[in-house]
Scaffold this motif. Structure first.
Motif, PDB file in Angstrom:
ATOM      1  N   ALA A 194       0.839  -1.194   0.000  1.00  0.00           N
ATOM      2  CA  ALA A 194       0.000   0.000   0.000  1.00  0.00           C
ATOM      3  C   ALA A 194       0.877   1.248   0.000  1.00  0.00           C
ATOM      4  O   ALA A 194       1.883   1.303   0.699  1.00  0.00           O
ATOM      5  CB  ALA A 194      -0.907   0.006   1.222  1.00  0.00           C
ATOM      6  N   THR A 195       0.512   2.214  -0.822  1.00  0.00           N
ATOM      7  CA  THR A 195       1.187   3.498  -0.805  1.00  0.00           C
ATOM      8  C   THR A 195       0.465   4.365   0.219  1.00  0.00           C
ATOM      9  O   THR A 195      -0.731   4.600   0.085  1.00  0.00           O
ATOM     10  CB  THR A 195       1.094   4.164  -2.176  1.00  0.00           C
ATOM     11  OG1 THR A 195       1.469   3.211  -3.162  1.00  0.00           O
ATOM     12  CG2 THR A 195       1.978   5.379  -2.259  1.00  0.00           C
ATOM     13  N   VAL A 196       1.193   4.803   1.235  1.00  0.00           N
ATOM     14  CA  VAL A 196       0.528   5.527   2.306  1.00  0.00           C
ATOM     15  C   VAL A 196       1.133   6.919   2.488  1.00  0.00           C
ATOM     16  O   VAL A 196       2.351   7.067   2.592  1.00  0.00           O
ATOM     17  CB  VAL A 196       0.627   4.756   3.640  1.00  0.00           C
ATOM     18  CG1 VAL A 196      -0.034   5.550   4.764  1.00  0.00           C
ATOM     19  CG2 VAL A 196      -0.031   3.400   3.505  1.00  0.00           C
ATOM     20  N   GLY A 197       0.273   7.895   2.495  1.00  0.00           N
ATOM     21  CA  GLY A 197       0.678   9.241   2.866  1.00  0.00           C
ATOM     22  C   GLY A 197      -0.176   9.673   4.043  1.00  0.00           C
ATOM     23  O   GLY A 197      -1.200   9.054   4.331  1.00  0.00           O
ATOM     24  N   VAL A 239       4.109  -1.510   3.319  1.00  0.00           N
ATOM     25  CA  VAL A 239       3.729  -0.147   2.962  1.00  0.00           C
ATOM     26  C   VAL A 239       4.920   0.584   2.370  1.00  0.00           C
ATOM     27  O   VAL A 239       6.071   0.236   2.594  1.00  0.00           O
ATOM     28  CB  VAL A 239       3.242   0.673   4.180  1.00  0.00           C
ATOM     29  CG1 VAL A 239       1.948   0.139   4.704  1.00  0.00           C
ATOM     30  CG2 VAL A 239       4.307   0.736   5.244  1.00  0.00           C
ATOM     31  N   THR A 240       4.601   1.586   1.603  1.00  0.00           N
ATOM     32  CA  THR A 240       5.652   2.475   1.119  1.00  0.00           C
ATOM     33  C   THR A 240       5.072   3.873   1.011  1.00  0.00           C
ATOM     34  O   THR A 240       3.858   4.058   1.094  1.00  0.00           O
ATOM     35  CB  THR A 240       6.213   2.015  -0.232  1.00  0.00           C
ATOM     36  OG1 THR A 240       7.365   2.792  -0.535  1.00  0.00           O
ATOM     37  CG2 THR A 240       5.182   2.200  -1.336  1.00  0.00           C
ATOM     38  N   LEU A 241       5.961   4.847   0.847  1.00  0.00           N
ATOM     39  CA  LEU A 241       5.500   6.222   0.696  1.00  0.00           C
ATOM     40  C   LEU A 241       5.240   6.510  -0.766  1.00  0.00           C
ATOM     41  O   LEU A 241       5.686   5.769  -1.646  1.00  0.00           O
ATOM     42  CB  LEU A 241       6.559   7.191   1.211  1.00  0.00           C
ATOM     43  CG  LEU A 241       7.060   6.929   2.624  1.00  0.00           C
ATOM     44  CD1 LEU A 241       8.064   8.007   3.012  1.00  0.00           C
ATOM     45  CD2 LEU A 241       5.893   6.931   3.597  1.00  0.00           C
ATOM     46  N   ASP A 242       4.556   7.578  -1.025  1.00  0.00           N
ATOM     47  CA  ASP A 242       4.365   8.041  -2.396  1.00  0.00           C
ATOM     48  C   ASP A 242       5.750   8.169  -3.045  1.00  0.00           C
ATOM     49  O   ASP A 242       6.637   8.829  -2.521  1.00  0.00           O
ATOM     50  CB  ASP A 242       3.645   9.395  -2.359  1.00  0.00           C
ATOM     51  CG  ASP A 242       3.456   9.954  -3.754  1.00  0.00           C
ATOM     52  OD1 ASP A 242       3.561   9.180  -4.718  1.00  0.00           O
ATOM     53  OD2 ASP A 242       3.189  11.157  -3.860  1.00  0.00           O
ATOM     54  N   ALA A 250      -9.546  -0.177   3.435  1.00  0.00           N
ATOM     55  CA  ALA A 250      -9.338  -1.558   3.846  1.00  0.00           C
ATOM     56  C   ALA A 250      -7.986  -2.071   3.342  1.00  0.00           C
ATOM     57  O   ALA A 250      -7.263  -2.757   4.071  1.00  0.00           O
ATOM     58  CB  ALA A 250     -10.470  -2.436   3.314  1.00  0.00           C
ATOM     59  N   SER A 251      -7.624  -1.715   2.091  1.00  0.00           N
ATOM     60  CA  SER A 251      -6.336  -2.168   1.550  1.00  0.00           C
ATOM     61  C   SER A 251      -5.177  -1.628   2.374  1.00  0.00           C
ATOM     62  O   SER A 251      -4.180  -2.316   2.595  1.00  0.00           O
ATOM     63  CB  SER A 251      -6.134  -1.698   0.110  1.00  0.00           C
ATOM     64  OG  SER A 251      -7.260  -1.945  -0.654  1.00  0.00           O
TER      65      SER A 251
END
Lengths: 429, 322, 283
Positions: A313-316, A380-383, A372-373
């Motif tokens: 998931a790309t999380v910011g 996880v990773t960043l943008d 949910a994803s």
């Protein structure tokens, strides 16, 4: 009233200057003389007045003052707020806490603004059983941390995903990129341009290759490409490049997509002219006022090029950073714990149409699958893998221009990889 | 008699330049007035502008990300890496091309306006209208660009309606964007220079033109023998101003292609390149103030060379005329 | 042939005028459209006239206080700029001997310094200045004074450079005649040369006023408090929040609020420039 205005203006300038005023006011002010009284806090926000977020935080602050008597002076600085926070803290002053986001952690850290936020995250939220740390999803906690720990207390989360029109595709759930390709090709055959893209925004172009790389090569792949020319030869990288090449060759993007002026493409998508767009979770609220009545936007995580690999998931996130030099660490922690109550964070979803940071606060319906994803993501990773803060020059000078040419169809996958390798080697050598 | 009219015209400014006044006591009085009138501006400029700017020179030999971060001295490495950077060279060449091409267009437009506008009906209105782009905020310009140049925008629609479909272009695509930006710069800057040179035309006593007209001089001859010699100084000023503004071209590039994300390399000028270093390339990137300062030094040097050149040329022309 | 050429030039200039006026009309129309209509129906008349866009723009972006700040900052700065640059330019153009060439170049070089190189020292000076004033002199300080200071010094090179050219291009015989009549050099400057230079002075003042009215970066860097910021910064804040508000109609209304006063001022001054000319020549 007028005097107050002058005092505020003066204080603001002095705080920006060298902290003379902030300290002076506190030395001379009533809060410092009466030891028992709680300290007043200064908050430098980035939201413009009238935005849902500004309204929400102002009401949280009003509630807090009513309950505890602690006054919080909010100043909405909007544009250039980060620079002002850094300048003020560097000259020995600045706010007790301030608005920030994941992509600003590195610059605040380098400027010495951030300290150890561990104690703040272990503060208990009033009226609830958990601490701040305990109400946040693991993926979000990981995303907001760097090697020195947490960067800020997040209230909103965002991510990158594939927006589609659920009125047109009620059961849309492609399990792989190839499935998506088939659906889009079918739509093109029926005479519609399936995918919208503002190709003049290079960051949006780069979402494509990055999302594809994430599923083949895993998180951090862009950093590897930036640091090691040999990474360009990895078979996983080639697989992602080939996938993007097949998409470009099939001409599934809207016509002349490299020449649209932002926000033309996303508005056309919201107006129902195209079915898909790869973009941030913010796009729904950003285009809300331009949406055609028949369009029902939804966003899902980008379907993997390699379905065999685990999900990334790309999380910011957006949230509150704390000035490490503030003398009111405890008071700030108490307030942030108060603000992190479920009843307030819920409103990030209901009032601001963003994904709330708390694990138990629901996102608006169009964002729920993506939420949910994020919650269930194995990695996880960043943008952009955070490469914009670590290797900004490589990103701006090597990767984005090259990626633009690739997305435009002017380079084949092989040429893209070969040039990327050569230019990275030239820059690092 | 025609000779007299142009003669007066030629002599008037040069007399002014040499400030022919009676020598002696009065000349001394004028000399004594020189410093009191000049110094307030000169001191303010020196203390609050020139000295702080010298800091930029110092900074170009350092690596620094702004207040609160560590500053380290790196000697000439900012300049060396600049010389080796493909993007810097591209933006350098593009800036020069833009300055020259747009400068030529501006010169032609200003000249044409000087011939036509002095006598045109509604001259004040025309001047106000051509000046409008200077007043309209870049935000509105940026939005108008999308309205005009999008693939399905007004220009392509009009071309299609006129049966000129083969002329339809993806105007904002990387291959064309620089030409479109140059046209945009001409559009936004021309009004400014027209107003500037026209203010000098306004300063010419109408009697000069009356004499010329009585002598039967055509509009072009009036331009050649009255307007041009009497506005030579202002034209030189305008040329210098454009050299300076052209090298610094920035806002309009952002309005055309940079309202989100970074402009493509094909559209970058030196000032854009510098801005990307100051902001760290994108939101959140670390600023590279040393490199930005080095680019600034290069820009200042180019401009200084252009100004000196234009003053040289001006002086030579003056000698030839005399 | 020449006549046809001139007619063509006239036609082109009028086309240019029409295009610009069309653009202003387009902005005006968009300011009373709904956000959707701006993109769906960019060229036509609005289906419903959304006058409330102006109300939202005014209240959401704090344009009221910002308007006062903009007016005061612009007027005070322009007055100071002119007070400093007119005498200096006259001195260089008319009184300076050998030093006038180098001094002109010295001011011209100031125009070529890119703002980014100046930004960091500017913030440091701004910070130092307000601390110094608060600790030692007045006890209070307003960042808007700092902004005025930098507005003035940053505008000096351009103003002086243009005015030097202007004073140089004025016919010298008027000055000589005044001197022969026994007027002191300062009186010649004040009562003869300044009125004579009025078109140039007005032009420079108006150009300064317009560019300061549009200035954003300096205010952003020096004034953290929104209630002390200017119209353009308020508009920029409004724009940068489009991501959260999507109020495009309101944005255009904001643009109109910012741009219209300038256009009005400019049209008014446009007439004054012509008047100034006839006055200056004394006809």
């Amino acid at each position: 009233m007028r005097n107050r205005a002058i005092a505020v203006a003066t204080c603001a300038s002095a705080v920006l200057a060298l902290g003379a005023c902030g300290q002076k006011l506190q030395d001379a002010g009533p809060s410092a003389t009466a030891g028992a009284e709680p300290a007043n806090l200064l908050y430098w926000g980035k939201w413009a007045k009238g935005t849902p977020q500004a309204n929400l935080f102002e009401s949280v602050i009003a509630d807090y003052t009513k309950q505890t008597g602690v006054k919080i002076d909010v100043q909405w600085l909007a544009q250039g707020q980060e620079q002002q926070v850094k300048n003020a803290v560097a000259t020995g002053a600045g706010p007790d806490f301030f608005d920030t986001a994941i992509d600003h952690t590195a610059e605040f850290r380098t400027a010495g603004v951030l300290g150890d936020m561990g104690p703040i995250f272990r503060t208990k939220i009033p009226g609830e059983s958990g601490t701040i740390e305990e109400v946040l999803p693991k993926s979000v906690l990981k995303a907001i941390s760097d090697d020195k720990g947490y960067g800020f207390v997040p209230h909103s989360v965002f991510s990158i995903g594939l927006w589609y029109d659920s009125a047109k595709y009620p059961d849309f759930a492609p399990q792989s990129f190839d499935e998506l390709l088939e659906i889009a090709k079918k739509e093109k055959a029926s005479g519609r341009a399936p995918i919208a893209l503002d190709g003049s925004v290079n960051a949006y172009n780069s979402f494509w290759i990055h999302q594809m790389l994430l599923s083949t090569a895993g998180p951090g792949i862009l950093l590897k490409l930036a640091e090691d020319p040999a990474a360009w030869d990895l078979p996983e990288v080639k697989r992602a490049a080939k996938a993007l090449e097949s998409l470009v060759k099939a001409e599934l993007f809207e016509p002349d997509y490299m020449a649209t002026k932002f926000p033309a493409a996303q508005n056309a998508w919201a107006g129902g002219k195209h079915s898909f767009i790869l973009n941030g979770s913010w796009l729904g609220s950003e285009t809300a006022s331009l949406r055609a009545a028949a369009v029902k936007p939804r966003i899902i995580a980008f379907p993997p090029v390699d379905p065999a690999k685990g999900s990334v998931a790309t999380v910011g996130a957006l949230g509150w950073g704390v000035n490490a030099k503030s003398k009111n660490q405890k008071a700030v922690a108490d307030f942030l714990a108060f603000a992190m109550q479920k009843k307030y964070i819920d409103r990030i979803g209901t009032d601001a149409a963003n994904i709330p940071s708390r694990i138990d606060s629901p996102a608006p319906v169009e964002l729920q699958q993506l939420q949910a994803s994020i919650r269930d993501a194995e990695q996880v990773t960043l943008d952009g893998d955070g490469v914009s803060t670590v290797k900004p020059k490589w990103l701006a000078d090597v990767f984005l221009p090259l990626d633009d040419k690739f997305v435009a169809g002017k380079l084949s996958a092989e040429e893209f990889l070969a040039e990327g390798k050569a230019k990275t080697a030239a820059m690092n050598g | 008699m025609t000779v007299t009219a142009s003669d007066t015209a030629l002599r008037a400014p040069s007399a002014g330049r040499r400030a022919k006044v009676p020598r002696g006591a009065l000349q001394g009085e004028r000399r004594r007035l020189y410093l009191p009138m000049l110094l307030p501006a000169l001191i303010a400029y020196l203390v609050f502008f020139v000295l702080p700017s010298l800091f930029g020179v110092v900074l170009s030999f350092a690596e620094w990300s702004g207040l609160g971060t560590e500053l380290s001295w790196v000697g000439f490495s900012n300049y060396v890496s600049m010389a080796g950077s493909e993007l810097f060279r591209a933006s350098f060449v593009q800036t020069l091309i833009l300055t020259l091409v747009v400068g030529l267009a501006l010169f032609l437009i200003a000249g044409a306006s000087m011939i036509v506008l002095r006598t045109a009906r509604g001259s004040a209105f025309i001047r106000a209208a051509v000046f409008l782009p200077f007043m309209i905020s870049p935000i509105a310009v940026g939005l108008a660009v999308s309205f005009l140049f999008n693939p399905d925008g007004l220009i392509n629609t009009v071309l299609g309606a006129l049966g000129l479909s083969e002329l339809r272009q993806p105007w904002l695509a990387p291959e064309l964007i620089f030409n479109v930006i140059m046209a945009g710069v001409v559009w936004s800057a021309a009004g400014f220079y027209v107003v500037l040179v026209m203010s000098a035309v306004d300063g010419i006593p109408p009697s000069y033109y009356e004499v010329a007209r009585i002598e039967g001089a055509s509009e072009l001859q009036q331009f050649r023998y009255v307007t041009l010699p009497l506005t030579r100084d202002m034209l030189a000023i305008a040329a210098s101003l454009w050299a300076i503004a052209g090298i610094k071209t920035f806002e309009i590039v952002i309005a055309f292609v940079g309202t989100a994300g970074t402009p493509p390399p094909e559209a970058r000028t030196l000032a854009v390149e510098q801005y990307l270093r100051v902001t760290g390339g994108r939101e959140g990137g670390l600023a590279q103030l040393g490199e930005a300062a080095a680019i600034g030094i290069v820009m200042t040097v180019i401009t200084a060379v252009l100004i000196v050149l234009s003053r040289r040329i001006q002086r030579r022309e003056r000698l030839e005329l005399a | 042939m020449i006549r046809a050429g001139l007619a063509l030039i006239r036609a082109l200039i009028w086309a240019w005028v029409l295009f610009n006026v069309g653009m202003v009309v387009w902005v005006l129309l968009n300011s009373v459209k709904s956000s959707r209509e701006i993109f769906d129906n960019p060229a036509g008349l609005p289906a419903t006239w959304m006058w409330e866009n102006f109300a939202t723009a005014w209240s959401d972006s704090g344009l009221g206080a910002a308007a006062i700040n903009s007016v005061v900052l612009t007027l005070v700065s322009v007055a100071l700029i002119m007070a400093l640059s007119i005498p200096a330019a006259y001195a260089v153009a008319r009184l300076g001997g050998r030093s006038s060439g180098p001094v002109t170049t010295f001011f011209a070089v100031g125009m070529s310094i890119p703002f980014q190189a100046f930004a960091v020292p500017m913030v440091l000076i701004g910070a130092g200045l307000s601390r110094f004033m608060i600790d030692w002199v007045t006890g209070v300080w307003d960042t808007r004074i700092t902004v005025t200071l930098f507005y003035v010094v940053l505008s000096l090179p351009f103003s002086i450079f243009v005015l030097i050219g202007y004073f140089r291009s004025l016919p010298g015989d008027v000055e000589e005649a005044a001197a022969l009549d026994g007027a002191s050099p300062f009186r010649t400057f004040r009562q003869i040369m300044v009125p004579l230079a009025k078109p140039g002075i007005t032009t420079v003042a108006v150009l300064n006023a317009l560019s300061l009215w549009n200035e954003t970066v300096i205010v952003l860097m020096l004034v953290p408090d929104q209630s002390a910021q200017t119209l353009n910064v308020a508009l920029l804040n409004f724009y940068s929040n489009m991501q959260y508000t999507s109020n495009w109609g309101g944005l255009f209304a904001g643009v109109v609020i910012v741009v219209l006063p300038m256009i009005a001022t400019y049209l008014w001054f446009g007439r004054r420039i012509v008047n100034g000319m006839t006055q200056g020549i004394g006809k």
